[in-house]
Design an enzyme around this catalytic site. Structure first.
Site, short mmCIF file in Angstrom:
data_model
loop_
_atom_site.label_atom_id
_atom_site.label_comp_id
_atom_site.label_asym_id
_atom_site.label_seq_id
_atom_site.Cartn_x
_atom_site.Cartn_y
_atom_site.Cartn_z
CE LYS A 292 31.33 -77.00 40.21
NZ LYS A 292 31.61 -75.95 41.28
CB SER B 155 33.52 -79.38 43.01
OG SER B 155 33.26 -78.00 42.73
CB SER C 11 34.99 -75.29 43.58
OG SER C 11 35.44 -77.18 44.71
#
Length: 469
Positions: free
Chosen positions: A80, A155, A179
């Site tokens: 990520k 996210s 997230s």
């Protein structure tokens, strides 16, 4: 096999160690999937040179041949883009960081690399993980493999899209208010927000006071999640808030099965969430499977204080503090919503902080009362279907006004309270999109959350049903 990335992580590692599949074949398959899907999904946004990655895959193949293969030997890893990986840019989805080349791994990536994984590149994320829709000014919009018109969440949206789109077999994720769990729900994966401190954080330029965000596994199955957690959990002296190793393997805990006769609390709305009717019904039906398995389920009324706005202001304050060195010179380089959020940080006062702290204490006390009586708490993960890929979030659901932070209605409380919580796919909505059920456990009982999730997964197996992009 046509696409080895379709295997679960546990299946894949078994194939690699049995030499039924080579790391080179797997790496080549990942390249092919990135090429085929990225024009649509935009999940993978940066990569190491392919020849370098193939060379690492050949080295992994040689180690396996010598009998020296590590648990994740030769498995391609997507990281990520809020997390550091040596030799790649960590952009945080933000223009001021678009050239931020880093020379070290985060603790989580370091441990996955030591376990044999090969970090190949970055997965997309919203700017600083600010929202549950993955888009930014550096790399653009990421889309769901179930339906490119909608978001895979955020996210950890790039990681979720790559995992569910059968692009990458292993990805990292993090969860500061949902997230990991929100994208897991939106793409039908299994996502765990561990107990706070279970997986250490990397050292930061700014050692701030924030204590809600955690790293956590986002995988196809519960067993994959346990394998990931075994590779990454445990104290690290660089993170003073990290927890000691629990002293057991999470895979071994799964093998023990679920304890008998659990008492399970069920809340359809935590007293305030506005839930889409088919989401509510699907989760209710799944909760009843626990009764079939011999556990006691009790629907509980009410819930914790509504802390979404306070959580948002705390996040804005921490983000503004972290980016203070770039303000005001780079103010126009940030997305408008992100900049507006940071400016809101200056509205925080001691009086406001005191009220928010009291509300968080009330949340902790509410959770303590729940877990004094019950072993687990079960809720929906997200109250509605994924919104459009570029947003906005819905203002109402079936004629009822939706909370501004409604997407995280069920997830935010347990970041603030530090309880482990997961999202498990339990069905599809009328729109044909995944629906997640959240299981919350007492602090540090990540093992029980995983055991309960595995029991339900066996009743409602989702794998290998994934969208083909």
């Amino acid at each position: 096999m046509s696409n080895p990335v379709a295997l679960t992580l546990t299946e894949l590692t078994a194939q690699l160690h049995a030499r039924k599949l080579s790391p080179v074949e797997l790496m080549s398959a990942v390249f092919a999937r990135i090429d085929a899907t990225n024009p649509t999904l935009n999940a993978v946004v940066a990569m190491h040179p392919r020849e370098k990655l193939l060379a690492q895959a050949r080295e992994a193949e040689a180690r396996i041949a010598r009998g020296e293969g590590r648990p994740l030997e030769g498995v391609p890893l997507g990281v990520k883009d809020l997390e550091n990986t040596a030799g790649l840019i960590t952009s945080h989805g933000s223009l001021p960081y678009k050239n931020n080349l880093v020379t070290h791994d985060s603790v989580q990536v370091e441990r996955l690399r030591v376990a044999g994984a090969i970090p190949i590149g970055k997965t997309n994320a919203p700017e600083f993980g600010y929202t549950a829709i993955t888009k930014n000014l550096v790399y653009g919009v990421t889309r769901s493999p179930w339906n490119p018109a909608v978001t895979p969440g955020g996210s950890s949206g790039g990681s979720a899209a790559a995992l569910a789109g059968l692009v990458l077999p292993l990805v990292t994720a993090s969860d500061g208010g949902g997230s990991t769990r929100i994208p897991a729900s939106f793409v039908g994966a299994f996502g765990l927000k561990p107990s706070y401190g279970r997986i250490p954080h990397e050292p930061s330029r700014l050692w701030y006071f924030g204590d809600t965000a955690v790293h956590g596994p986002l995988t196809k199955t519960v067993a994959d999640n346990a394998l990931y957690l075994d590779m990454t959990c445990g104290y690290d002296r660089r993170d003073p808030k990290s927890l000691p190793h629990p002293g057991y393997s999470y895979r071994a805990k799964l093998a023990e099965g679920t304890p008998r006769k659990l008492r399970i609390a069920y809340s359809p709305d935590l007293g305030y969430a506005v839930v889409q009717s088919d989401v509510a019904q699907t989760v209710y039906d799944a909760v009843r499977l626990f009764e079939k398995l011999g556990h006691e389920v009790v629907e509980i009324p009410g819930g914790p204080p509504k802390l979404g706005e306070a959580w948002g202001v705390f996040g804005s304050f921490e983000m503004a503090a972290a980016q203070l060195h770039l303000l005001p010179e780079h103010e126009n380089d940030f997305a408008r919503a992100v900049m507006a959020s940071m400016k809101g940080a200056w509205d925080m006062t001691p009086e406001w902080f005191s009220e928010a702290a009291q509300a968080r204490l009330a949340l902790s006390n509410w959770a303590a009362s729940v877990f004094a009586e019950f072993d687990l708490l079960v809720t929906p993960t997200v109250p509605y279907d994924p919104p459009p890929a570029k947003g906005p979030f819905p203002r109402e659901t079936e004629g009822r006004k939706q909370l501004a932070w409604g997407v995280a209605s069920f997830t935010i409380p347990f970041n603030l309270s530090w309880h482990p919580a997961c999202s498990l796919r339990v069905g599809l909505s009328r729109a044909g999109l995944p629906i997640g059920l959240q299981i919350v456990g007492e602090r540090h009982r990540d093992d029980l959350v995983l055991q309960a999730a595995q029991a339900l997964e066996r009743e409602r197996p989702a794998h290998p049903h994934w969208p083909v992009v």
